[in-house]
Write an enzyme that holds these catalytic residues in place. Structure first.
Site, PDB file in Angstrom:
ATOM      1  N   ASP A   1      -8.350  -0.631  -6.398  1.00 33.46           N
ATOM      2  CA  ASP A   1      -9.352   0.315  -5.784  1.00 33.46           C
ATOM      3  C   ASP A   1      -8.541   1.790  -5.652  1.00 33.46           C
ATOM      4  O   ASP A   1      -7.428   1.802  -5.682  1.00 33.46           O
ATOM      5  CB  ASP A   1      -9.666  -0.204  -4.455  1.00 33.46           C
ATOM      6  CG  ASP A   1      -8.529  -0.258  -3.324  1.00 33.46           C
ATOM      7  OD1 ASP A   1      -7.451  -0.719  -3.826  1.00 33.46           O
ATOM      8  OD2 ASP A   1      -8.453   0.085  -2.252  1.00 33.46           O
ATOM      9  N   GLU A   2      -9.588   2.913  -5.679  1.00 35.28           N
ATOM     10  CA  GLU A   2      -9.526   4.091  -5.348  1.00 35.28           C
ATOM     11  C   GLU A   2      -8.207   4.499  -6.176  1.00 35.28           C
ATOM     12  O   GLU A   2      -7.214   5.540  -5.486  1.00 35.28           O
ATOM     13  CB  GLU A   2      -9.151   4.350  -3.686  1.00 35.28           C
ATOM     14  CG  GLU A   2     -10.285   3.700  -3.009  1.00 35.28           C
ATOM     15  CD  GLU A   2     -10.017   3.818  -1.412  1.00 35.28           C
ATOM     16  OE1 GLU A   2     -10.799   4.385  -0.563  1.00 35.28           O
ATOM     17  OE2 GLU A   2      -8.816   3.707  -0.975  1.00 35.28           O
TER      18      GLU A   2
ATOM     19  N   HIS B   1      -2.667   3.077  -4.454  1.00 38.32           N
ATOM     20  CA  HIS B   1      -2.034   2.577  -3.622  1.00 38.32           C
ATOM     21  C   HIS B   1      -0.830   2.148  -3.670  1.00 38.32           C
ATOM     22  O   HIS B   1      -0.152   1.115  -3.191  1.00 38.32           O
ATOM     23  CB  HIS B   1      -3.239   1.484  -2.729  1.00 38.32           C
ATOM     24  CG  HIS B   1      -4.178   1.808  -2.115  1.00 38.32           C
ATOM     25  ND1 HIS B   1      -4.328   2.702  -1.145  1.00 38.32           N
ATOM     26  CD2 HIS B   1      -5.603   1.930  -2.601  1.00 38.32           C
ATOM     27  CE1 HIS B   1      -5.661   3.020  -0.715  1.00 38.32           C
ATOM     28  NE2 HIS B   1      -6.457   2.850  -1.852  1.00 38.32           N
TER      29      HIS B   1
ATOM     30  N   THR C   1      -5.764  -1.196   9.061  1.00 43.49           N
ATOM     31  CA  THR C   1      -5.007  -0.835  10.177  1.00 43.49           C
ATOM     32  C   THR C   1      -4.278   0.561  10.412  1.00 43.49           C
ATOM     33  O   THR C   1      -3.498   0.643  11.061  1.00 43.49           O
ATOM     34  CB  THR C   1      -4.009  -2.088  10.536  1.00 43.49           C
ATOM     35  OG1 THR C   1      -3.162  -1.741   9.378  1.00 43.49           O
ATOM     36  CG2 THR C   1      -4.533  -3.381  10.616  1.00 43.49           C
ATOM     37  N   GLU C   2      -4.865   1.523   9.593  1.00 34.70           N
ATOM     38  CA  GLU C   2      -4.298   2.944   9.783  1.00 34.70           C
ATOM     39  C   GLU C   2      -4.508   3.157  11.537  1.00 34.70           C
ATOM     40  O   GLU C   2      -3.565   3.781  11.755  1.00 34.70           O
ATOM     41  CB  GLU C   2      -5.417   3.990   9.003  1.00 34.70           C
ATOM     42  CG  GLU C   2      -5.090   3.792   7.746  1.00 34.70           C
ATOM     43  CD  GLU C   2      -6.030   3.036   6.949  1.00 34.70           C
ATOM     44  OE1 GLU C   2      -6.578   2.178   7.618  1.00 34.70           O
ATOM     45  OE2 GLU C   2      -6.382   3.189   5.633  1.00 34.70           O
TER      46      GLU C   2
ATOM     47  N   ASP D   1       0.937  -1.313   0.171  1.00 37.82           N
ATOM     48  CA  ASP D   1       0.063  -0.177  -0.215  1.00 37.82           C
ATOM     49  C   ASP D   1       0.975   1.416  -0.130  1.00 37.82           C
ATOM     50  O   ASP D   1       2.098   1.130  -0.088  1.00 37.82           O
ATOM     51  CB  ASP D   1      -0.928  -0.018   1.026  1.00 37.82           C
ATOM     52  CG  ASP D   1      -2.337   0.726   0.733  1.00 37.82           C
ATOM     53  OD1 ASP D   1      -2.255   1.606   0.280  1.00 37.82           O
ATOM     54  OD2 ASP D   1      -3.379   0.175   0.802  1.00 37.82           O
TER      55      ASP D   1
END
Ligand code: ACM
Length: 785
Positions: free
Chosen positions: A350-351, A288, A493-494, A217
């Site tokens: 994603d994103e 990411h 898990t940020e 990421d």
């Protein structure tokens, strides 16, 4: 910035007494099992309180004694392996040592594991378990079914310290879905090999079978790739934001690093395989990707040098679209494919906001070369290339639901995270689907409204919501339903920095998700699940699995009547278990008064309360105290957020101290504004606010323009206070200092020109854009004349 949060916590506790409902010092740590009163023998049927509930179960007569020396018999090698695993786990959880024998002749009272080809029609994962006073037998056509049967036996045996025996029962069982997954994110915060194994152990006990391993990421590249060593050398380390990234001794930057070597990957994959769990790796692209681009800038779409990020959110950094970059991705996947024997490989997707691609003449030229009319089609081109590459290596591609936005090879499997709509569309188009909607199955969202929840995204996803999630949309046509492979819970898990918080988020909600994955829909019953849950908690304690206590404790909400000198207290157990309380300081028991309706207590007041099932407390009692002074204070957890501020409420941890406990704040990053609803303002002369300051560490991509700031009127902005809500009259204002004090906080005192009087909503907000920091409220106190 906060260098003395521990002190802060200690002081807050002292100041507030044990003012749990009012204090901002929530601990997310569950007390160690020893803190629980030892359970008396629970009711008989709690042994049959299996999670997930089996497809069919018929209780029998009598019981089978279990003890040191009870024999486990298994014929062939696969059955012997399962027998050995069962014996090891039983010894670990119950301290019982079984004798493993050869299944040549039956032994009275033995437990037998039998591979039985005649049961093949039931499926690889199915098993038949029969316990009678004469012995127990697990039968299955495949070692996987035997293993699930062993996990059921273990659950039957892991209840009740008073005596070891198995209840007579016949269980015929098989899963509803073939994909029962959990996603682990070691990119934002890293989890050791041992912790990954603990997750795998716990998954096995819940009959889950897919571990989705999110290995890359923006914040970290977490897997060794031999051809590209800088991915882990450079991409494996980030400097945490604020004080957390500074070595307290040397004052130098302190990197946060971690990655798995390929040997460790092999070890974990083998460990999972032995527990009949498949590991699905994820290499995320084209977004990411900040950590990878930081390591090899030629992979990126920007000339700006990058570092692995210590911010959270959606970043603009995409891999570029060169052939050489696709070759890089194929190299990476090519190195990993031999390490992961499972069918699926996750390629993210994603994103990926396309600003950099839109701005890049080179990407635009590549789009023309490959015939992509839009940036999304360019992404689809890369997905299609990776799909071919994976297929050539015998693998199937899975990606987040954004991959549906462009042309998608029919073989691709879609993981639906933005609700279930993507999954529905994908299934209708003939793709296989895994449902993992963020609103139901994201375990980084908090699970109760308790002020004791650890940091996370505080839209609440309760146990019930997880339980009630149905993976097959009602509107999906019958002939497409087989495309729904199953479901998956994800833990990003940020905001999860410690293992205790990891376990807190995951358990017991993973048990609820596991039941949906395994148990036939018609047999699911939430109330029955709640009746079985205390037995599962007992197993968690025996197996060393930490779990959230917040759902099993009692929250109190107090409304003061200062004039009468009383407080009205409403008690709540988030799961609806019976609440018993005392007001004399003694430990509540099941024979203490049962809570039925709000209590009116005369100040000063004390209240201890716990939730009970079958006469046993589910968690340590909470201890509350109120006096006239404490009712004038609210922590950030007790304040509401302003009606316009609700886009993204976060429960954020302070950035310091570098090690140890840190303060936690409820805040919104789009519009930092808090509200004390219906504050009693009669006689109030001033409002005191204890404020902290944390780094502003968010990347919002296209949401950035939605941030709102009231304009500052002085150099550093001010704290404004309005009565009658934020659109009401401004009743006080105090300029903000340039920095906080040494302890990381400031005490602001805002005198009221005149007391507005009565009960009114008090709105508190900071003016100005204070990035790269942000002010947060820790505590508000009304000062009387
Ligand atoms: C995701 O939550 N961005 C898959």
């Amino acid at each position: 910035m906060n260098r003395s949060t521990l002190l802060h916590h200690a002081r807050l506790l002292a100041a507030a007494g044990l003012l749990a409902a009012l204090a901002a010092c929530g601990s997310d740590r569950q007390a160690p099992p020893a803190a629980l009163p030892s359970a008396a023998a629970p009711k008989h049927d709690s042994r049959l309180a299996l999670v997930p509930a089996p497809a069919s179960m018929t209780p029998g007569e009598g019981r089978l004694a279990l003890g040191n020396g009870t024999t486990v018999l298994a014929g062939d090698e696969a059955a012997r392996a399962v027998a050995g695993q069962f014996a090891a786990l039983l010894e670990r959880g119950r301290g019982i040592r079984l004798r493993i024998g050869d299944d040549k002749q039956g032994a009275q009272g033995a437990i037998r594991f039998v591979l039985d080809p005649a049961r093949a029609d039931a499926g690889r994962e199915a098993y038949l378990l029969e316990v009678t006073p004469a012995g127990a037998t697990v039968r299955a056509a495949d070692a996987t079914g035997l293993f699930h049967g062993a996990m059921t036996l273990l659950q039957l045996a892991t209840i009740d310290a008073a005596g070891a025996w198995l209840p007579a029962v016949r269980i015929e069982d098989a899963p509803r879905f073939s994909w029962r997954g959990f996603m682990m994110d070691p990119a934002r915060h890293f989890w050791s090999v041992d912790q990954v194994k603990q997750v795998i152990d716990a998954m096995a006990l819940h009959k889950l079978n897919v571990l989705h391993w999110h290995l890359t990421d923006d914040q970290g590249w977490r897997v060794e790739i031999r051809k590209y060593p800088k991915l882990t050398e450079v991409g494996g380390c980030r400097i945490p934001a604020g004080d957390g990234g500074i070595d307290p001794v040397s004052g130098q930057p302190r990197p946060y690093c971690g990655y798995y070597t390929q040997d460790q990957v092999r070890e974990i994959v083998a460990y999972a395989a032995a527990r009949h769990i498949t590991v699905v790796p994820e290499i995320n692209q084209p977004g990411h990707a900040t950590a990878a681009i930081a390591a090899y800038p030629e992979l990126g779409s920007t000339s700006t040098p990058l570092q692995p990020s210590s911010e959270w959110g959606v970043f603009p950094n995409l891999f570029n679209t060169e052939e050489s970059t696709i070759a890089f991705l194929e190299d990476v996947i090519g190195e990993l494919v031999p390490l992961f024997p499972g069918t699926y490989f996750h390629i993210g997707g994603d994103e990926a906001v396309k600003d950099q691609w839109e701005a890049s003449p080179r990407v635009q030229a590549r789009m023309r070369e490959v015939g992509a009319k839009t940036e999304m089609e360019m992404q689809s081109h890369i997905v299609a290339r990776l799909e071919k590459f994976l297929a050539a290596h015998g693998k199937r591609l899975v990606g987040w639901d954004e991959i549906l936005e462009g042309p998608l090879p029919p073989e691709a499997t879609v993981m639906s995270w933005r609700g279930t709509e993507g999954g529905l569309k994908a299934a209708r188009e003939g793709h296989d689907v895994v449902m993992s909607p963020s609103g139901d199955l994201y375990l980084d969202y908090l699970q109760t409204e308790s002020p004791y929840e650890p940091p996370g995204r505080p839209a609440t996803i309760t146990l019930r919501q997880v339980y009630d999630f149905e993976p097959v949309p009602a509107e999906l046509e019958e002939d497409r339903r087989h495309h729904i492979l199953g479901l998956q819970a994800n833990l990003w898990t940020e905001h999860t920095r410690t293992w205790e918080r990891f376990e807190h988020h995951v358990f017991p909600r993973l048990a609820a998700m596991a039941e949906t994955g395994w148990t036939p829909a018609a047999r699911k019953d939430y109330d029955d699940f709640l009746r079985r849950l205390p037995a599962q908690l007992e197993r968690y304690r025996a197996w060393g699995i930490g779990y959230a206590l917040t759902p099993f404790q009692v929250d109190a909400v107090a409304v003061d009547d200062r004039k009468a000198g009383t407080v009205e207290v409403a008690l709540d157990n988030p799961l609806g278990y019976a609440v018993h309380y005392t007001t004399d300081g003694s430990e509540p028991s099941a024979s203490s008064p049962a809570y039925k309706a709000p209590l009116t207590l005369t100040l000063p007041a004390r209240l201890r309360a716990a939730a009970f099932a079958d006469g046993q407390p589910l968690a340590p009692a909470r201890d509350y105290a109120w006096d006239a002074a404490s009712l004038l204070t609210r922590s950030d957890e007790q304040l509401g957020i302003c009606p316009d501020a609700g886009r993204l409420l976060l429960r954020l941890e302070d950035d310091g101290p570098a090690d140890g406990e840190r303060a936690i704040f409820n805040t919104t990053i789009f519009y930092p504004c808090w509200q004390w609803n219906a504050a009693e303002l009669d006689g109030v002369a001033a409002v005191k606010v204890r404020a902290g300051r944390i780094p502003y560490y968010f990347q919002l991509a296209h949401d950035e323009p939605h941030r709102t700031f009231e304009p500052a009127r002085s150099a550093h902005g001010e704290l404004d206070i309005h009565a009658g809500g934020c659109n009401g009259q401004r009743v006080a204002s105090v300029p903000l200092p340039a920095t906080t004090g040494e302890d990381g906080f400031v005490e602001l005192e805002a005198p009221l020109a005149e007391s507005p009087g009565g009960r009114q909503d008090l709105c508190l907000r900071f003016t100005g854009d204070t990035r790269p920091q942000m002010w947060v409220i820790d505590r508000v106190t009304l000062q009387l004349r």
